[in-house]
Motif scaffolding. Structure first.
Motif, PDB file in Angstrom:
ATOM      1  N   LEU A 123       0.604  -1.207  -0.075  1.00 60.84           N
ATOM      2  CA  LEU A 123       0.116   0.072   0.031  1.00 60.84           C
ATOM      3  C   LEU A 123       0.689   1.190  -0.034  1.00 60.84           C
ATOM      4  CD1 LEU A 123      -2.879  -1.098   2.553  1.00 60.84           C
ATOM      5  CD2 LEU A 123      -2.944  -0.875   0.100  1.00 60.84           C
ATOM      6  N   LEU A 124       2.108   1.209   0.521  1.00 62.71           N
ATOM      7  CA  LEU A 124       3.217   2.089   0.234  1.00 62.71           C
ATOM      8  C   LEU A 124       3.584   2.348  -1.175  1.00 62.71           C
ATOM      9  CD1 LEU A 124       5.306   1.826   3.546  1.00 62.71           C
ATOM     10  CD2 LEU A 124       3.901   3.790   3.129  1.00 62.71           C
ATOM     11  N   HIS A 125       3.654   1.349  -1.811  1.00 67.56           N
ATOM     12  CA  HIS A 125       3.779   1.361  -3.122  1.00 67.56           C
ATOM     13  C   HIS A 125       3.546  -0.012  -3.799  1.00 67.56           C
ATOM     14  CE1 HIS A 125       5.712   2.117  -7.176  1.00 67.56           C
ATOM     15  NE2 HIS A 125       5.752   3.456  -6.768  1.00 67.56           N
ATOM     16  N   GLU A 126       2.789  -0.065  -4.854  1.00 69.36           N
ATOM     17  CA  GLU A 126       1.940  -1.197  -5.065  1.00 69.36           C
ATOM     18  C   GLU A 126       3.062  -2.143  -5.886  1.00 69.36           C
ATOM     19  OE1 GLU A 126      -1.179  -0.630  -7.984  1.00 69.36           O
ATOM     20  OE2 GLU A 126      -0.274   1.272  -8.740  1.00 69.36           O
ATOM     21  N   LEU A 127       4.076  -1.643  -6.565  1.00 66.38           N
ATOM     22  CA  LEU A 127       5.000  -2.454  -7.287  1.00 66.38           C
ATOM     23  C   LEU A 127       5.695  -3.298  -6.118  1.00 66.38           C
ATOM     24  CD1 LEU A 127       6.093  -0.303 -10.182  1.00 66.38           C
ATOM     25  CD2 LEU A 127       4.540  -2.110 -10.277  1.00 66.38           C
ATOM     26  N   ALA A 128       5.585  -3.033  -4.562  1.00 71.04           N
ATOM     27  CA  ALA A 128       6.124  -4.025  -3.887  1.00 71.04           C
ATOM     28  C   ALA A 128       5.492  -5.301  -3.949  1.00 71.04           C
ATOM     29  CB  ALA A 128       6.119  -3.321  -2.485  1.00 71.04           C
ATOM     30  N   VAL A 129       4.248  -5.427  -4.647  1.00 64.95           N
ATOM     31  CA  VAL A 129       3.692  -6.730  -4.732  1.00 64.95           C
ATOM     32  C   VAL A 129       4.733  -7.897  -5.432  1.00 64.95           C
ATOM     33  CG1 VAL A 129       2.710  -6.492  -7.022  1.00 64.95           C
ATOM     34  CG2 VAL A 129       1.679  -7.888  -5.243  1.00 64.95           C
ATOM     35  N   LEU A 130       5.519  -7.196  -6.097  1.00 66.29           N
ATOM     36  CA  LEU A 130       6.370  -8.186  -6.744  1.00 66.29           C
ATOM     37  C   LEU A 130       7.439  -8.882  -5.704  1.00 66.29           C
ATOM     38  CD1 LEU A 130       7.989  -5.939  -9.702  1.00 66.29           C
ATOM     39  CD2 LEU A 130       6.024  -7.710  -9.760  1.00 66.29           C
TER      40      LEU A 130
ATOM     41  N   SER B  16      -5.331   3.438  -9.201  1.00 61.74           N
ATOM     42  CA  SER B  16      -4.077   3.541  -9.793  1.00 61.74           C
ATOM     43  C   SER B  16      -3.968   3.484 -11.256  1.00 61.74           C
ATOM     44  CB  SER B  16      -2.612   2.958  -9.099  1.00 61.74           C
ATOM     45  OG  SER B  16      -2.700   1.747  -9.078  1.00 61.74           O
ATOM     46  N   HIS B  17      -4.555   2.508 -11.794  1.00 58.31           N
ATOM     47  CA  HIS B  17      -4.455   2.065 -13.119  1.00 58.31           C
ATOM     48  C   HIS B  17      -5.093   3.274 -14.032  1.00 58.31           C
ATOM     49  CE1 HIS B  17      -4.420  -0.120 -16.984  1.00 58.31           C
ATOM     50  NE2 HIS B  17      -5.982  -0.094 -16.708  1.00 58.31           N
ATOM     51  N   ALA B  18      -6.162   3.785 -13.279  1.00 55.74           N
ATOM     52  CA  ALA B  18      -7.107   4.902 -14.091  1.00 55.74           C
ATOM     53  C   ALA B  18      -6.056   6.305 -14.198  1.00 55.74           C
ATOM     54  CB  ALA B  18      -8.228   5.189 -13.370  1.00 55.74           C
ATOM     55  N   GLN B  19      -5.040   6.072 -13.098  1.00 54.88           N
ATOM     56  CA  GLN B  19      -4.093   7.302 -13.250  1.00 54.88           C
ATOM     57  C   GLN B  19      -2.862   7.099 -13.784  1.00 54.88           C
ATOM     58  OE1 GLN B  19      -3.929   8.352  -8.874  1.00 54.88           O
ATOM     59  NE2 GLN B  19      -6.010   8.570  -8.542  1.00 54.88           N
ATOM     60  N   SER B  20      -2.839   5.979 -14.790  1.00 50.81           N
ATOM     61  CA  SER B  20      -1.531   5.449 -15.251  1.00 50.81           C
ATOM     62  C   SER B  20      -0.825   6.456 -16.053  1.00 50.81           C
ATOM     63  CB  SER B  20      -1.676   4.397 -16.026  1.00 50.81           C
ATOM     64  OG  SER B  20      -2.649   4.570 -17.119  1.00 50.81           O
TER      65      SER B  20
ATOM     66  N   PRO C  22      10.661   5.193 -19.780  1.00 44.86           N
ATOM     67  CA  PRO C  22      10.995   4.504 -21.172  1.00 44.86           C
ATOM     68  C   PRO C  22      11.129   2.972 -21.031  1.00 44.86           C
ATOM     69  CG  PRO C  22      12.831   5.353 -20.031  1.00 44.86           C
ATOM     70  CD  PRO C  22      11.753   5.651 -19.235  1.00 44.86           C
ATOM     71  N   GLN C  23      10.944   2.165 -21.976  1.00 47.60           N
ATOM     72  CA  GLN C  23      11.265   0.985 -22.210  1.00 47.60           C
ATOM     73  C   GLN C  23      12.615   0.396 -21.732  1.00 47.60           C
ATOM     74  OE1 GLN C  23      11.460  -1.481 -26.020  1.00 47.60           O
ATOM     75  NE2 GLN C  23       9.284  -2.178 -25.160  1.00 47.60           N
ATOM     76  N   PRO C  24      12.955  -0.315 -20.737  1.00 51.88           N
ATOM     77  CA  PRO C  24      14.319  -0.717 -19.973  1.00 51.88           C
ATOM     78  C   PRO C  24      15.001  -1.374 -21.297  1.00 51.88           C
ATOM     79  CG  PRO C  24      12.436  -1.650 -19.065  1.00 51.88           C
ATOM     80  CD  PRO C  24      11.932  -1.077 -19.658  1.00 51.88           C
ATOM     81  N   GLY C  25      16.347  -1.323 -21.313  1.00 55.34           N
ATOM     82  CA  GLY C  25      16.999  -2.218 -22.153  1.00 55.34           C
ATOM     83  C   GLY C  25      18.019  -2.789 -21.231  1.00 55.34           C
ATOM     84  N   LEU C  26      19.134  -3.247 -22.032  1.00 59.15           N
ATOM     85  CA  LEU C  26      20.487  -3.828 -21.357  1.00 59.15           C
ATOM     86  C   LEU C  26      21.233  -2.730 -20.376  1.00 59.15           C
ATOM     87  CD1 LEU C  26      21.868  -6.173 -24.091  1.00 59.15           C
ATOM     88  CD2 LEU C  26      20.415  -6.889 -22.163  1.00 59.15           C
TER      89      LEU C  26
ATOM     90  N   PRO D 145       5.605   0.161 -20.141  1.00 61.98           N
ATOM     91  CA  PRO D 145       6.853   0.525 -19.224  1.00 61.98           C
ATOM     92  C   PRO D 145       6.388   1.304 -17.882  1.00 61.98           C
ATOM     93  CG  PRO D 145       6.851   1.459 -21.562  1.00 61.98           C
ATOM     94  CD  PRO D 145       5.562   0.739 -21.343  1.00 61.98           C
ATOM     95  N   LEU D 146       6.921   0.443 -17.007  1.00 55.88           N
ATOM     96  CA  LEU D 146       6.676   0.702 -15.394  1.00 55.88           C
ATOM     97  C   LEU D 146       7.878   0.854 -14.540  1.00 55.88           C
ATOM     98  CD1 LEU D 146       3.570  -1.337 -14.682  1.00 55.88           C
ATOM     99  CD2 LEU D 146       3.533   1.005 -14.744  1.00 55.88           C
ATOM    100  N   TYR D 147       8.941   0.595 -15.437  1.00 59.60           N
ATOM    101  CA  TYR D 147      10.443   0.279 -14.824  1.00 59.60           C
ATOM    102  C   TYR D 147      11.013   1.442 -14.249  1.00 59.60           C
ATOM    103  CZ  TYR D 147      15.111  -1.027 -13.019  1.00 59.60           C
ATOM    104  OH  TYR D 147      16.120  -0.890 -12.784  1.00 59.60           O
ATOM    105  N   ASP D 148      11.548   1.744 -13.052  1.00 67.44           N
ATOM    106  CA  ASP D 148      12.289   2.915 -12.667  1.00 67.44           C
ATOM    107  C   ASP D 148      13.051   2.223 -11.453  1.00 67.44           C
ATOM    108  OD1 ASP D 148      13.573   4.929 -10.845  1.00 67.44           O
ATOM    109  OD2 ASP D 148      12.816   5.871 -12.959  1.00 67.44           O
ATOM    110  N   ASP D 149      14.415   2.473 -11.439  1.00 59.84           N
ATOM    111  CA  ASP D 149      15.188   1.537 -10.218  1.00 59.84           C
ATOM    112  C   ASP D 149      14.673   1.872  -8.892  1.00 59.84           C
ATOM    113  OD1 ASP D 149      16.109   4.477 -10.083  1.00 59.84           O
ATOM    114  OD2 ASP D 149      18.086   4.080 -10.633  1.00 59.84           O
TER     115      ASP D 149
END
Length: 520
Positions: free
Chosen positions: A192-199, A239-243, A250-254, A318-322
């Motif tokens: 709930l602090l950040h939903e991508l922590a579900v990973l 949050s999906h409605a606020q995407s 950007p799309q992450p790469g190598l 694209p959702l990735y950020d370090d």
């Protein structure tokens, strides 16, 4: 099937050493986090936290329905923190404390899964990693998410621990049930602090798979994970409605993989290479043995699974950020410390002189200290005011020198108003030409702007106007989506001429005066 119900590691070690192994990384992380904490300016994301968290709870709740729902719990938690004495130190202090707690939990995991000196090395490595120090000094949720993920990993290991033989099965069963409930609650709050922590749940599933757990452990974990997912569904839908907020990613790469690996181990190559060697050494050990849960089975999925999954998903969406996978960093120092311990254990086989336990521990601490010293310039640079993407304090100070009370101001785009909201003194007394309703009352971050017709009427009365703009907004190639933003550009170009320009803190201040009427 090998049993994953592990006995309490550390039972044969002096308690004082175990406590010291946990306490020292906490103190080091506190020192690193507090060093230069008040660096003289907030950047844009911190400015959002600062101005939103100082709103009333109903106003915060109103905002979350339209924007920034993913950070809603963090804003609510920061509300009482900033209420007594709002400022940069108060804004960042929770992140410092969370980073210190994470360093202690990483050390505790090393103690429990291996031995005290491994915990000490891992905790210290976590504390002196530049990426950790960076987010320990940011007024955002990422350090708190990392602390929650580390705590959840600790609870997972605890729930998988076999009771001593003298403990009654019924008593231990109740304790294990409480551990699983605590695990689910901590993961839920973290998500709930950040939903991508579900990973993190996928990483923990990897731990269970590598440890070859029996079905009853999968069932207990599955119930906890299912409860977390159910608790997260409402936030995910909103949050999906606020995407659109993350449409800039950007799309992450190598290159993203290489940068993240360097960030997890330390950007300097003389630090990265030894880390990678130690991690490789650690991974040569089996992931599961009978009656033992290995450190590798816990640390490797934690380090690899969340970033790998997020980068894979980001190839399509694209959702990735370090910063979104900062919590995965905890796995790297655990593996590096386990690799160092593995090398120490190999010395007798190579018929080399093995130092005493205390000397081995000290040598490891000195090695970590050397790595910190080598990266000290990175820490110093990170504590300079202009090292972030922008410096809202510099913008406000420049505005305070150039603007006079009553001067009309246009913000282009409207999000540049964040400097005035975060540091209002530099803009005190100026007229915000386009503003129709302020952020708190309109349920927006930066306020609601007037309709194009009203803005045209207001500008028609002015003989001069100051434009406070992002650098990209002054380029001929930029075309805004908003009609109001397009009108700002059109009117200042057609009806005004530039007279003066100053660029500070990543923002341009440009004075326009009305274009003289054309003569026949």
């Amino acid at each position: 099937m090998a049993s994953v119900w592990v006995r309490r590691s550390g039972a044969g070690h002096p308690e004082a050493m175990a406590v010291l192994a946990v306490l020292l990384p906490v103190l080091v992380m506190l020192a690193v986090g507090l060093w230069g904490l008040d660096r003289g300016g907030m950047w844009r994301d911190e400015g959002v936290t600062f101005q939103v968290a100082r709103r009333s709870v109903p106003q915060i709740w109103q905002l979350l329905h339209s924007v920034d729902a993913v950070h809603g719990l963090y804003y609510l938690l920061m509300h009482p923190v900033l209420a007594p004495h709002p400022g940069e130190v108060a804004l960042r202090l929770p992140s410092v404390c969370a980073a210190a707690a994470t360093a202690g939990i990483v050390a505790a995991l090393g103690v429990r899964l291996c031995r005290p000196r491994v915990g000490l090395w891992a905790g210290l490595l976590y504390a002196v990693t530049p990426m950790t120090g960076h987010f320990a000094q940011e007024g955002r949720s990422y350090a708190l998410v990392a602390a929650g993920a580390a705590a959840a990993t600790w609870l997972l290991v605890r729930a998988m621990t076999v009771p001593p033989a003298r403990t009654k099965a019924r008593t231990w069963g109740r304790a294990a049930s409480r551990d699983w409930w605590a695990y689910g609650a901590v993961v839920a709050v973290t998500c709930l602090l950040h939903e991508l922590a579900v990973l993190l749940l996928f990483a923990h599933a990897g731990t269970l798979a590598l440890a070859r757990v029996p079905a009853r452990v999968w069932r207990a974990w599955g119930c906890a994970a299912g409860a977390v997912v159910l608790a997260l569904v409402p936030l995910a839908l909103v949050s999906h409605a606020q995407s659109a907020q993350v449409a800039w990613l950007p799309q992450p790469g190598l290159g993203s993989v290489a940068r993240l690996l360097a960030a997890f181990t330390g950007p300097a190559w003389l630090v990265v290479v030894p880390h990678l060697v130690l991690i490789a050494v650690a991974l040569r050990r089996p992931f599961a043995r009978r009656g033992e849960l290995s450190l590798q089975a816990v640390a490797l999925p934690l380090m690899v699974v969340p970033p790998a999954l997020l980068m894979t998903v980001s190839q399509f969406w694209p959702l990735y950020d370090d910063r979104y996978v900062l919590y995965a960093l905890a796995g790297a120092p655990l593996l590096a410390a386990a690799g160092a311990e593995r090398l120490v254990s190999l010395l007798p086989r190579l018929r080399l002189t093995v130092p005493t336990g205390a000397r081995v521990t000290l040598i490891g601490v000195l090695a970590v200290t050397l790595g910190f010293a080598f990266q000290l310039p990175l820490f110093r640079l990170d504590r300079t005011p202009d090292h972030r993407a922008d410096n809202l304090a510099t913008v406000s100070a420049t505005a305070g020198r150039e603007l006079r009370p009553g001067d009309p101001v246009l913000f282009l785009p409207s999000i540049v108003r964040r400097s005035a909201l975060t540091y209002p003194n530099g803009f005190r007394g100026v007229r915000n030409v386009a503003l129709s309703a302020p952020g708190p009352s309109s349920g927006t971050l930066y306020g609601q702007e007037a309709a194009p017709s009203e803005l045209r009427r207001r500008l028609s009365r002015l003989d001069h106007v100051w434009l406070v703009a992002e650098p990209f907004a002054t380029r001929p190639t930029w075309t805004p989506d908003s009609p109001t933003e397009r009108l700002k550009l059109t009117l200042v170009e057609e009806e005004f001429v530039p007279l003066q320009e100053i660029t500070r803190g990543g923002v341009t201040l440009r004075l326009y005066i009305r274009r003289p009427p054309r003569t026949a």
